[in-house]
Scaffold this motif. Structure first.
Motif, PDB file in Angstrom:
ATOM      1  N   LYS A   7       0.844  -1.205   0.000  1.00 21.54           N
ATOM      2  CA  LYS A   7       0.000   0.000   0.000  1.00 21.54           C
ATOM      3  C   LYS A   7       0.871   1.244   0.000  1.00 21.54           C
ATOM      4  O   LYS A   7       2.034   1.196   0.409  1.00 21.54           O
ATOM      5  CB  LYS A   7      -0.897   0.009   1.233  1.00 21.54           C
ATOM      6  N   ASN A   8       0.282   2.334  -0.440  1.00 22.68           N
ATOM      7  CA  ASN A   8       0.959   3.627  -0.369  1.00 22.68           C
ATOM      8  C   ASN A   8       0.898   4.152   1.064  1.00 22.68           C
ATOM      9  O   ASN A   8       0.034   3.737   1.856  1.00 22.68           O
ATOM     10  CB  ASN A   8       0.241   4.635  -1.276  1.00 22.68           C
ATOM     11  N   GLN A  13      -1.392   7.502   6.421  1.00 25.27           N
ATOM     12  CA  GLN A  13      -2.255   6.302   6.401  1.00 25.27           C
ATOM     13  C   GLN A  13      -1.714   5.313   5.364  1.00 25.27           C
ATOM     14  O   GLN A  13      -1.339   5.724   4.265  1.00 25.27           O
ATOM     15  CB  GLN A  13      -3.683   6.658   5.949  1.00 25.27           C
ATOM     16  N   TRP A  14      -1.747   4.017   5.703  1.00 28.40           N
ATOM     17  CA  TRP A  14      -1.375   2.985   4.712  1.00 28.40           C
ATOM     18  C   TRP A  14      -2.626   2.685   3.889  1.00 28.40           C
ATOM     19  O   TRP A  14      -3.581   2.115   4.401  1.00 28.40           O
ATOM     20  CB  TRP A  14      -0.852   1.733   5.423  1.00 28.40           C
ATOM     21  N   ARG A  15      -2.632   3.131   2.638  1.00 30.49           N
ATOM     22  CA  ARG A  15      -3.857   3.046   1.848  1.00 30.49           C
ATOM     23  C   ARG A  15      -3.576   2.641   0.415  1.00 30.49           C
ATOM     24  O   ARG A  15      -2.501   2.914  -0.133  1.00 30.49           O
ATOM     25  CB  ARG A  15      -4.517   4.440   1.798  1.00 30.49           C
ATOM     26  N   GLU A  16      -4.579   1.988  -0.198  1.00 29.98           N
ATOM     27  CA  GLU A  16      -4.482   1.729  -1.631  1.00 29.98           C
ATOM     28  C   GLU A  16      -4.628   3.050  -2.361  1.00 29.98           C
ATOM     29  O   GLU A  16      -5.377   3.924  -1.924  1.00 29.98           O
ATOM     30  CB  GLU A  16      -5.613   0.805  -2.065  1.00 29.98           C
ATOM     31  N   GLY A  18      -5.866   5.693  -5.176  1.00 28.14           N
ATOM     32  CA  GLY A  18      -7.223   5.900  -5.688  1.00 28.14           C
ATOM     33  C   GLY A  18      -7.344   5.772  -7.202  1.00 28.14           C
ATOM     34  O   GLY A  18      -8.417   6.007  -7.742  1.00 28.14           O
ATOM     35  N   ASP A  44      -5.127  11.880  -4.305  1.00 28.79           N
ATOM     36  CA  ASP A  44      -4.221  11.398  -3.245  1.00 28.79           C
ATOM     37  C   ASP A  44      -3.015  12.330  -3.098  1.00 28.79           C
ATOM     38  O   ASP A  44      -2.538  12.582  -1.982  1.00 28.79           O
ATOM     39  CB  ASP A  44      -3.701   9.982  -3.580  1.00 28.79           C
ATOM     40  N   SER A  48      -2.130  14.537   0.158  1.00 26.66           N
ATOM     41  CA  SER A  48      -0.826  14.414   0.842  1.00 26.66           C
ATOM     42  C   SER A  48      -0.193  15.779   1.041  1.00 26.66           C
ATOM     43  O   SER A  48       0.371  16.074   2.106  1.00 26.66           O
ATOM     44  CB  SER A  48       0.144  13.548   0.018  1.00 26.66           C
ATOM     45  N   LYS A 197       2.334  11.857  11.845  1.00 23.78           N
ATOM     46  CA  LYS A 197       1.510  11.494  10.686  1.00 23.78           C
ATOM     47  C   LYS A 197       1.447  12.678   9.741  1.00 23.78           C
ATOM     48  O   LYS A 197       1.326  13.815  10.175  1.00 23.78           O
ATOM     49  CB  LYS A 197       0.089  11.157  11.140  1.00 23.78           C
ATOM     50  N   SER A 201       4.665  11.454   3.173  1.00 22.79           N
ATOM     51  CA  SER A 201       3.862  10.576   2.323  1.00 22.79           C
ATOM     52  C   SER A 201       4.810   9.928   1.329  1.00 22.79           C
ATOM     53  O   SER A 201       5.755  10.577   0.864  1.00 22.79           O
ATOM     54  CB  SER A 201       2.802  11.367   1.547  1.00 22.79           C
TER      55      SER A 201
END
Ligand code: NAP
Length: 476
Positions: A7-8, A13-16, A18, A44, A48, A197, A201
């Motif tokens: 994931k990115n 946040q660790w996210r797929e 978009g 995204d 970021s 956080k 990114s």
């Protein structure tokens, strides 16, 4: 081995991503897909950047010593996880496990160094008269975009992040789509070490789209780029719109000169270190060997013997020194350079048979030629081809060494003290290796002149790339 990140790391946040597309991370030693990562969307990237902007307001107020503690923790975690992460690095990039581990530790060295630098950030007061006081302070530039290449997928990001965090900046990074895993693992370490956080990114995706978003954003105050001169020039053009600060670590065409007085065994050792690291795919790789004609025979014999002993194979196999190249285009480019050299009459010495290998392999090759029009002399080879040109005089070789639009690394071997000083002064490059095939250190400024870019990474100069100066004049 560490699990492959899939994931990115988007605004903490660790996210797929978009978008609808996937980046396939391929093992260049066998062309198998290691993992797929869903690429980020334009939104995204925007998210970021705006999350980073918000985070900057608090991060810049964190004390220098607190930031230093986080940097020390990042270094500690890299060292702790180096064995696990080295395997991932080796698999995505192709380099040997030993080189992968060395890269991780080299990256950790930047966090160590900039932890110290963070604590020493200071301004100055100039007392012009009893009525007038001038103050000069250093402030973090703010949100920084970072674009990094595949050849050192961890270290190129590490040396940017370490200096930027030390200065108090926040970062949106775009690793190369072929090797994002080590950058994502570094993001994991930053998260675990207490980097807030959204201060970082790491986005995997379309380079033109991400590049444009970063370049056009007025929130992003600076771009630090490591990669080709071609893309560097494009970024210079794009930066005009927002007058964005740039640091550019671009391509090279390093000369490696061996004078008559050189210790030939040491020169062979240095030549191997500078040319064959990462299978010849480093910006500081020697690209043109100039050997004094009186020692050509001896050097050629010893160097070709040493090259023949380099084990070629998957980076994970023990004692492998030469891994695969990054992709098919790199193999094609090296083949083209070899064909051109053959056509122009170069002597070709090749001792490896690689027909059984499935990945993007190219055999370590030595060429000798008197023809300076050979493409391999003019272009950045970025592969395991060495080319030797025999020379006669110091004056001639200095002219040849400097006759390139690039000005990154240069090397020479000599035992003549007066010559060492003369040649050092005459070389038009940002870095000079003297009786050494290795030149990088976190303690000193790394970077080039001419079309190799501007800005420096490492040393006390590196942190200045991420600081603005503010001057104030107070009437008392
Ligand atoms: P590259 O094509 O310039 O790629 C470098 C980075 O730029 C990658 O992340 C790439 O992303 C991205 N990129 C490509 N097109 C872009 C665009 N239009 N806008 C924004 N970003 C873009 O370089 P490379 O050929 O992969 O890397 C090797 C080069 O890097 C060599 O020339 C080498 O000398 C240089 N290098 C220099 C240093 C140094 O410190 N001076 C260190 C290492 C390497 P994608 O690939 O994902 O598209």
């Amino acid at each position: 081995m560490a699990e492959y990140p899939s994931k990115n790391f988007i605004a903490g946040q660790w996210r797929e991503g978009g978008s609808e597309d996937f980046a396939e991370i391929i093992n260049p030693a066998n062309k198998e897909v290691l993992v797929k990562i869903k690429k980020v969307s334009q939104q995204d990237v925007k998210n970021s950047i705006s999350a980073a902007e918000e985070c900057f307001q608090s991060w810049k107020k964190v004390s220098n010593s607190e930031r230093a503690e986080i940097l020390n923790k990042i270094s500690e975690l890299i060292k702790e996880r180096a064995d696990d992460y080295a395997e991932v690095l080796s698999l995505e990039n192709g380099k040997s496990l030993a080189e992968a581990k060395a890269e991780l530790l080299y990256g950790a060295g930047y966090f160590d160094f900039y932890a110290g630098q963070a604590k020493q950030i200071s301004g100055r007061v100039i007392e012009e008269s009893t009525e007038k006081k001038l103050q000069v302070l250093k402030e973090p530039v703010g949100v920084v975009g970072m674009i990094t290449p595949w050849n050192f997928p961890q270290a190129m990001l590490a040396r940017k992040l370490a200096a930027a965090f030390a200065a108090g900046c926040v970062c949106v990074a775009k690793p190369d789509h072929q090797t994002p895993l080590s950058a994502l693992l570094l993001a994991k370490i930053c998260e675990d070490a207490g980097v807030p956080k959204a201060a970082l990114s790491v986005l995997v995706g379309d380079s033109e789209m991400i590049g444009k978003e970063l370049m056009e954003s007025s929130v992003v105050k600076k771009i630090s780029f490591t990669g080709s001169t071609r893309v560097g020039k494009l970024l210079i053009e794009q930066s005009a719109k927002t007058v964005k600060r740039l640091s550019l670590e671009l391509g090279g065409n390093a000369p490696f000169i061996i004078f008559e007085s050189a210790d030939i065994d040491k020169a062979v050792e240095g030549a191997l270190a500078s040319k064959y690291r990462n299978s010849g795919q480093t910006c500081v790789c020697s690209n043109r060997f100039f050997v004094h004609e009186k020692i050509l025979g001896q050097f050629k014999e010893k160097f070709s013997q040493a090259i023949s002993e380099l084990k070629v194979g998957s980076g994970l196999e023990s004692s492998v020194k030469i891994g695969p190249l990054i992709n098919q285009a790199a193999v094609d480019k090296n083949n083209k350079l070899l064909e051109d050299a053959k056509k122009k009459g170069a002597e070709v010495i090749q001792s490896h048979e690689l027909s059984q290998k499935e990945g993007f392999f190219f055999p370590p090759t030595l060429l000798v030629s008197n023809d300076l029009e050979i493409d391999a002399f003019q272009e950045e080879i970025f592969g395991p081809i060495s080319i030797i040109y025999p020379f006669q005089s110091e004056e001639e070789v200095l002219k040849l060494a400097n006759s390139t639009p690039y000005g990154l690394a240069s090397y020479f071997y000599s035992q003549d003290r007066a010559q060492i000083q003369r040649v050092h002064d005459a070389l038009e490059f940002g870095m000079v290796g003297i009786n050494s095939g290795r030149i990088s250190s976190p303690l000193a400024p790394f970077g080039g002149i001419k079309e190799s870019g501007y800005g420096r990474e490492g040393g006390e100069e590196g942190i200045k790339e991420y600081q603005n100066l503010k001057m104030s004049l107070e009437l008392l």
